[in-house]
Write a protein that holds these residues in place. Sequence first.
Motif, PDB file in Angstrom:
ATOM      1  N   LEU A 136       0.812  -1.228   0.000  1.00 56.01           N
ATOM      2  CA  LEU A 136       0.000   0.000   0.000  1.00 56.01           C
ATOM      3  C   LEU A 136       0.843   1.274   0.000  1.00 56.01           C
ATOM      4  CD1 LEU A 136      -2.823  -0.923   2.570  1.00 56.01           C
ATOM      5  CD2 LEU A 136      -2.931  -0.960   0.058  1.00 56.01           C
ATOM      6  N   ALA A 137       2.177   1.131   0.000  1.00 53.44           N
ATOM      7  CA  ALA A 137       3.026   2.337   0.048  1.00 53.44           C
ATOM      8  C   ALA A 137       2.641   3.291  -1.073  1.00 53.44           C
ATOM      9  CB  ALA A 137       4.497   1.933  -0.067  1.00 53.44           C
ATOM     10  N   ASP A 138       2.462   4.563  -0.725  1.00 48.79           N
ATOM     11  CA  ASP A 138       2.141   5.640  -1.685  1.00 48.79           C
ATOM     12  C   ASP A 138       0.702   5.599  -2.181  1.00 48.79           C
ATOM     13  OD1 ASP A 138       4.783   6.503  -1.588  1.00 48.79           O
ATOM     14  OD2 ASP A 138       5.349   5.124  -3.185  1.00 48.79           O
ATOM     15  N   ILE A 139      -0.120   4.725  -1.654  1.00 45.41           N
ATOM     16  CA  ILE A 139      -1.497   4.695  -2.164  1.00 45.41           C
ATOM     17  C   ILE A 139      -2.284   5.905  -1.664  1.00 45.41           C
ATOM     18  CG2 ILE A 139      -2.754   3.411  -0.355  1.00 45.41           C
ATOM     19  CD1 ILE A 139      -3.657   1.624  -2.915  1.00 45.41           C
ATOM     20  N   ASP A 140      -1.822   6.476  -0.581  1.00 47.68           N
ATOM     21  CA  ASP A 140      -2.521   7.611   0.033  1.00 47.68           C
ATOM     22  C   ASP A 140      -2.680   8.791  -0.918  1.00 47.68           C
ATOM     23  OD1 ASP A 140      -0.465   6.106   1.607  1.00 47.68           O
ATOM     24  OD2 ASP A 140      -1.697   6.771   3.281  1.00 47.68           O
ATOM     25  N   GLY A 141      -1.817   8.890  -1.923  1.00 47.44           N
ATOM     26  CA  GLY A 141      -1.878  10.026  -2.842  1.00 47.44           C
ATOM     27  C   GLY A 141      -2.995   9.941  -3.871  1.00 47.44           C
ATOM     28  N   PHE A 142      -3.652   8.800  -3.946  1.00 49.49           N
ATOM     29  CA  PHE A 142      -4.709   8.637  -4.949  1.00 49.49           C
ATOM     30  C   PHE A 142      -6.070   8.929  -4.321  1.00 49.49           C
ATOM     31  CE2 PHE A 142      -1.144   6.276  -6.528  1.00 49.49           C
ATOM     32  CZ  PHE A 142      -1.155   6.549  -7.883  1.00 49.49           C
ATOM     33  N   SER A 143      -6.881   9.687  -5.032  1.00 47.39           N
ATOM     34  CA  SER A 143      -8.215  10.012  -4.510  1.00 47.39           C
ATOM     35  C   SER A 143      -9.174   8.838  -4.696  1.00 47.39           C
ATOM     36  CB  SER A 143      -8.772  11.247  -5.208  1.00 47.39           C
ATOM     37  OG  SER A 143      -8.846  11.047  -6.609  1.00 47.39           O
ATOM     38  N   HIS A 144      -8.983   8.068  -5.769  1.00 43.85           N
ATOM     39  CA  HIS A 144      -9.928   6.995  -6.096  1.00 43.85           C
ATOM     40  C   HIS A 144      -9.182   5.706  -6.423  1.00 43.85           C
ATOM     41  CE1 HIS A 144     -12.316  10.636  -6.659  1.00 43.85           C
ATOM     42  NE2 HIS A 144     -13.402   9.888  -6.537  1.00 43.85           N
ATOM     43  N   LEU A 145      -9.811   4.603  -6.095  1.00 44.70           N
ATOM     44  CA  LEU A 145      -9.210   3.285  -6.338  1.00 44.70           C
ATOM     45  C   LEU A 145     -10.242   2.365  -6.988  1.00 44.70           C
ATOM     46  CD1 LEU A 145      -7.660   2.800  -2.765  1.00 44.70           C
ATOM     47  CD2 LEU A 145      -6.456   3.617  -4.818  1.00 44.70           C
ATOM     48  N   PHE A 146      -9.729   1.434  -7.790  1.00 40.34           N
ATOM     49  CA  PHE A 146     -10.557   0.312  -8.222  1.00 40.34           C
ATOM     50  C   PHE A 146     -10.382  -0.810  -7.199  1.00 40.34           C
ATOM     51  CE2 PHE A 146      -9.610   1.995 -12.595  1.00 40.34           C
ATOM     52  CZ  PHE A 146     -10.913   2.180 -13.010  1.00 40.34           C
ATOM     53  N   VAL A 147     -11.473  -1.434  -6.828  1.00 37.35           N
ATOM     54  CA  VAL A 147     -11.411  -2.633  -5.997  1.00 37.35           C
ATOM     55  C   VAL A 147     -11.997  -3.775  -6.815  1.00 37.35           C
ATOM     56  CG1 VAL A 147     -11.998  -3.674  -3.793  1.00 37.35           C
ATOM     57  CG2 VAL A 147     -11.924  -1.186  -4.015  1.00 37.35           C
ATOM     58  N   VAL A 148     -11.251  -4.852  -6.943  1.00 39.42           N
ATOM     59  CA  VAL A 148     -11.750  -6.046  -7.624  1.00 39.42           C
ATOM     60  C   VAL A 148     -12.067  -7.063  -6.538  1.00 39.42           C
ATOM     61  CG1 VAL A 148     -11.340  -7.779  -9.403  1.00 39.42           C
ATOM     62  CG2 VAL A 148     -10.194  -5.542  -9.555  1.00 39.42           C
ATOM     63  N   TRP A 149     -13.286  -7.562  -6.550  1.00 36.21           N
ATOM     64  CA  TRP A 149     -13.744  -8.414  -5.444  1.00 36.21           C
ATOM     65  C   TRP A 149     -14.546  -9.584  -5.972  1.00 36.21           C
ATOM     66  CZ3 TRP A 149     -19.187  -7.837  -5.002  1.00 36.21           C
ATOM     67  CH2 TRP A 149     -19.731  -6.684  -5.600  1.00 36.21           C
ATOM     68  N   ILE A 150     -14.887 -10.473  -5.051  1.00 35.39           N
ATOM     69  CA  ILE A 150     -15.568 -11.720  -5.409  1.00 35.39           C
ATOM     70  C   ILE A 150     -17.022 -11.687  -4.924  1.00 35.39           C
ATOM     71  CG2 ILE A 150     -15.538 -14.224  -5.083  1.00 35.39           C
ATOM     72  CD1 ILE A 150     -13.035 -13.488  -6.404  1.00 35.39           C
ATOM     73  N   PHE A 151     -17.931 -12.018  -5.827  1.00 35.41           N
ATOM     74  CA  PHE A 151     -19.329 -12.224  -5.420  1.00 35.41           C
ATOM     75  C   PHE A 151     -19.382 -13.581  -4.732  1.00 35.41           C
ATOM     76  CE2 PHE A 151     -20.277  -9.309  -9.071  1.00 35.41           C
ATOM     77  CZ  PHE A 151     -21.166  -8.450  -8.457  1.00 35.41           C
ATOM     78  N   ASP A 152     -18.955 -13.628  -3.472  1.00 37.21           N
ATOM     79  CA  ASP A 152     -18.784 -14.927  -2.826  1.00 37.21           C
ATOM     80  C   ASP A 152     -20.104 -15.554  -2.376  1.00 37.21           C
ATOM     81  OD1 ASP A 152     -19.023 -12.956  -0.804  1.00 37.21           O
ATOM     82  OD2 ASP A 152     -18.081 -14.286   0.651  1.00 37.21           O
ATOM     83  N   ARG A 153     -21.194 -14.765  -2.406  1.00 34.58           N
ATOM     84  CA  ARG A 153     -22.477 -15.355  -2.024  1.00 34.58           C
ATOM     85  C   ARG A 153     -23.387 -15.571  -3.235  1.00 34.58           C
ATOM     86  NH1 ARG A 153     -22.094 -11.693   3.189  1.00 34.58           N
ATOM     87  NH2 ARG A 153     -20.248 -11.121   1.969  1.00 34.58           N
ATOM     88  N   SER A 154     -22.764 -15.614  -4.424  1.00 33.43           N
ATOM     89  CA  SER A 154     -23.504 -15.874  -5.650  1.00 33.43           C
ATOM     90  C   SER A 154     -23.056 -17.226  -6.174  1.00 33.43           C
ATOM     91  CB  SER A 154     -23.164 -14.767  -6.658  1.00 33.43           C
ATOM     92  OG  SER A 154     -23.758 -15.020  -7.908  1.00 33.43           O
ATOM     93  N   GLU A 155     -23.996 -18.001  -6.699  1.00 31.10           N
ATOM     94  CA  GLU A 155     -23.617 -19.308  -7.250  1.00 31.10           C
ATOM     95  C   GLU A 155     -24.135 -19.478  -8.661  1.00 31.10           C
ATOM     96  OE1 GLU A 155     -24.147 -23.033  -5.232  1.00 31.10           O
ATOM     97  OE2 GLU A 155     -23.441 -22.157  -3.358  1.00 31.10           O
TER      98      GLU A 155
END
Lengths: 154, 154
Positions: free
Chosen positions: A49-68
Amino acid sequence: MNEMKSFELWPIGVIRSPYRESGEIPKGPGAKHDAEGVLELRSELEPGLADIDGFSHLFVVWIFDRSEGYDLTAHPPIDDRPHGVFATRSPRRPNPLGLTVVRLLRREGPRLFVRGVDMLDGTPFVDIKPYLSSVPADELRRGWIDEVETRTRR
Amino acid sequence: MNEMKSFELWPIGVIRSPYRESGEIPKGPGAKHDAEGVLELRSELEPGLADIDGFSHLFVVWIFDRSEGYDLTAHPPIDDRPHGVFATRSPRRPNPLGLTVVRLLRREGPRLFVRGVDMLDGTPFVDIKPYLSSVPADELRRGWIDEVETRTRR
């Protein structure tokens, strides 16, 4: 195609969100996504996460873990017509990946406090990327979404 | 954290791009990403593309299939200083996922002709999603990237 080797993903952390059930997540035209949440990264990955603080926005890629399973045709809650799954954000996709743009509010060690979560509490995430540029609004066409918004505004 | 079940992804198609080696892909401040390519979806998934034609831009989630292992600190080609991997687009990430915004030019059956590819020819992809909204430019801060651009402009 014979390049169809599968790939294994491992959760790098868990998302804390105010939503316990999918019905609580705002959906549809004009839905506000300003809920706050926390991306809790596995502590051993914190150096990433070093230097991530300088970004206003982030993409998060995640799992629909409760979808089948998945369907090639989706019935989004905001429209009474079906659409191809890749033209929607349906959780029932061939690979159950979610993608959300969040605003970074602050960081505390391996925890990122963000605004704009639209996933369930406890959702595993697999990547964080910096948001670098936007498509200019005047170049954007949003197909059936624009059409629904026009229809429902009448 | 004990919710750390892994997930399996399977490629839903292959990307055709003009790039055979990573050195050919434009990088750095001001790099133009206007190369054209084709997202070749597995033909049995074609019904999932219904109505996608109405969207000007798409997210493509793909696999860095020629990258092995990861580092928590990345050394981007455009900077002489290291950064946390999650503050970069480095291929050497805990989960080797790539994310690219492309402009949809046209569709021919299961093949999407797009502009803006920055992946190698033959790259497997795992999801396509509609691009729905942009962060306004005046709300965007891009941390070390902005800083490098300012430094190299002098």
